[in-house]
Design an enzyme around this catalytic site. Structure first.
Site, short mmCIF file in Angstrom:
data_model
loop_
_atom_site.label_atom_id
_atom_site.label_comp_id
_atom_site.label_asym_id
_atom_site.label_seq_id
_atom_site.Cartn_x
_atom_site.Cartn_y
_atom_site.Cartn_z
N ASP A 27 0.87 -1.18 0.00
CA ASP A 27 0.00 0.00 0.00
C ASP A 27 0.91 1.24 0.00
O ASP A 27 2.09 1.14 0.35
CB ASP A 27 -0.87 -0.03 1.27
N ASP A 42 -0.34 5.04 0.84
CA ASP A 42 -0.65 6.05 1.87
C ASP A 42 -0.69 5.44 3.27
O ASP A 42 -1.49 4.54 3.54
CB ASP A 42 -1.99 6.73 1.56
C1 XBP Z 1 -5.53 6.11 0.77
C2 XBP Z 1 -6.59 7.03 0.36
C3 XBP Z 1 -6.31 8.03 -0.68
C4 XBP Z 1 -5.67 9.33 -0.36
C5 XBP Z 1 -5.98 10.35 -1.42
O1 XBP Z 1 -6.07 4.82 1.08
O2 XBP Z 1 -7.72 6.92 0.79
O3 XBP Z 1 -7.58 8.37 -1.14
O4 XBP Z 1 -6.13 9.80 0.89
O5 XBP Z 1 -5.61 10.03 -2.72
P1 XBP Z 1 -5.15 3.52 0.99
P2 XBP Z 1 -6.49 10.58 -3.98
O6 XBP Z 1 -3.87 3.82 1.71
O7 XBP Z 1 -5.96 2.45 1.69
O8 XBP Z 1 -4.92 3.20 -0.48
O9 XBP Z 1 -7.00 11.94 -3.61
O10 XBP Z 1 -5.52 10.61 -5.14
O11 XBP Z 1 -7.63 9.61 -4.20
MG MG Z 2 -3.05 3.05 3.50
#
Ligand code: XBP
Ligand code: MG
Length: 255
Positions: free
Chosen positions: A9, A11
């Site tokens: 993953d 973020d």
């Molecule tokens: C991460 C997210 C992303 C970011 C924003 O979730 O929810 O939406 O916050 O990115 P995970 P965008 O780590 O579970 O993938 O604005 O480009 O969508």
């Molecule tokens: Mg995440």
């Protein structure tokens, strides 16, 4: 089945991007479009339950003004806001304020050296991923990953398993040959629903979440100066996570 690939993953897992990156970028986009919306850290923590930036924006709008959010023009406004947000986010990455989490580069390099395949399964926009890899790992960054599954390449974002199914298909590997590394309940659920064993390295916003069944539930990967802490198989665990440790956990899951 032998471990053949690590699926990461982005973020919260590769880097702490939400607080110094995405949240600030959303607020800058609101300001730029002349909206009075502001997301402080407490509110953002709540809003993170909706994964995906565009989805999060719409969920927020529906909450504060359901009529306007349901109007025909709303979709275009969300798209525009999200474009602005992405531009601000990329600028924040370029300014160098976001680093990889401790141990991430070490495990990536060790995995690559041992012939493990590397992939990404994320909800965020593809440009956000490649720029993060560029600024943190340099020119070799994006090339370290054989498959990058990101954003709208699938119809349903995490906690749906779609992005993991997509990545498995690109890798042409069964789920049991992979290990997912996630930081959140939604991410762990997505990976598990696609059949991947999961380890969780919790991040700022996911510290208190119930993540369900995972091989290990840790506060990070650890490095030479600071051990990671958490639990595995119901036991307390402390140490530095390396590929040997990941292989052992993956092997134990198969027994
Ligand atoms: C991460 C997210 C992303 C970011 C924003 O979730 O929810 O939406 O916050 O990115 P995970 P965008 O780590 O579970 O993938 O604005 O480009 O969508
Ligand atoms: Mg995440």
């Amino acid at each position: 089945m032998r471990l053949q690939a690590l699926v990461w993953d982005i973020d919260g897992t590769l880097a702490e991007t939400e607080e110094p990156g995405h949240r600030i970028a959303f607020n800058r986009a609101f300001e730029e479009l002349g909206l009075s919306w502001r997301w402080d850290s407490a509110l953002y923590g709540e809003l993170l339950r909706v994964t995906g930036g565009k989805e999060r924006l719409l969920a927020w709008w529906l909450r504060i003004d359901p009529q306007a959010a349901a109007a025909p023009a709303a979709a275009a406004t969300v798209r525009r806001l999200h474009e602005l947000k992405t531009a601000h986010y990329l600028a924040l990455l370029d300014s160098g304020g976001i680093a990889l989490r401790p141990g991430v580069q070490r495990v990536l390099e060790e995995a690559g050296a041992q012939g493990l395949r590397l992939a990404i399964a994320t909800t965020t926009t593809l440009d956000n991923v490649t720029r993060l890899l560029d600024v943190t790992l340099g020119a070799k960054g994006a090339g370290m990953f054989e498959v990058i599954g990101a954003g709208d390449v699938v119809p349903h974002k995490k906690p749906a398993p779609d992005i993991y199914h997509w990545v498995l298909q690109q890798l042409a590997l069964p789920a049991e040959a992979c290990l997912a590394i996630e930081d959140s309940a939604a991410g762990a659920r997505a990976a598990r629903s696609a059949g991947l064993p999961v380890i969780v390295t919790r991040s700022r916003y996911t510290a208190g979440e119930g993540v369900g069944a995972v091989l290990a539930d840790l506060d990070g990967l650890g490095d030479a100066t600071t051990a990671a802490r958490g639990t595995t198989a119901g036991q307390a665990w402390a140490g530095v996570v390396g590929v040997d440790v990941l292989r052992a956990w993956h092997g134990a899951a198969r027994r």
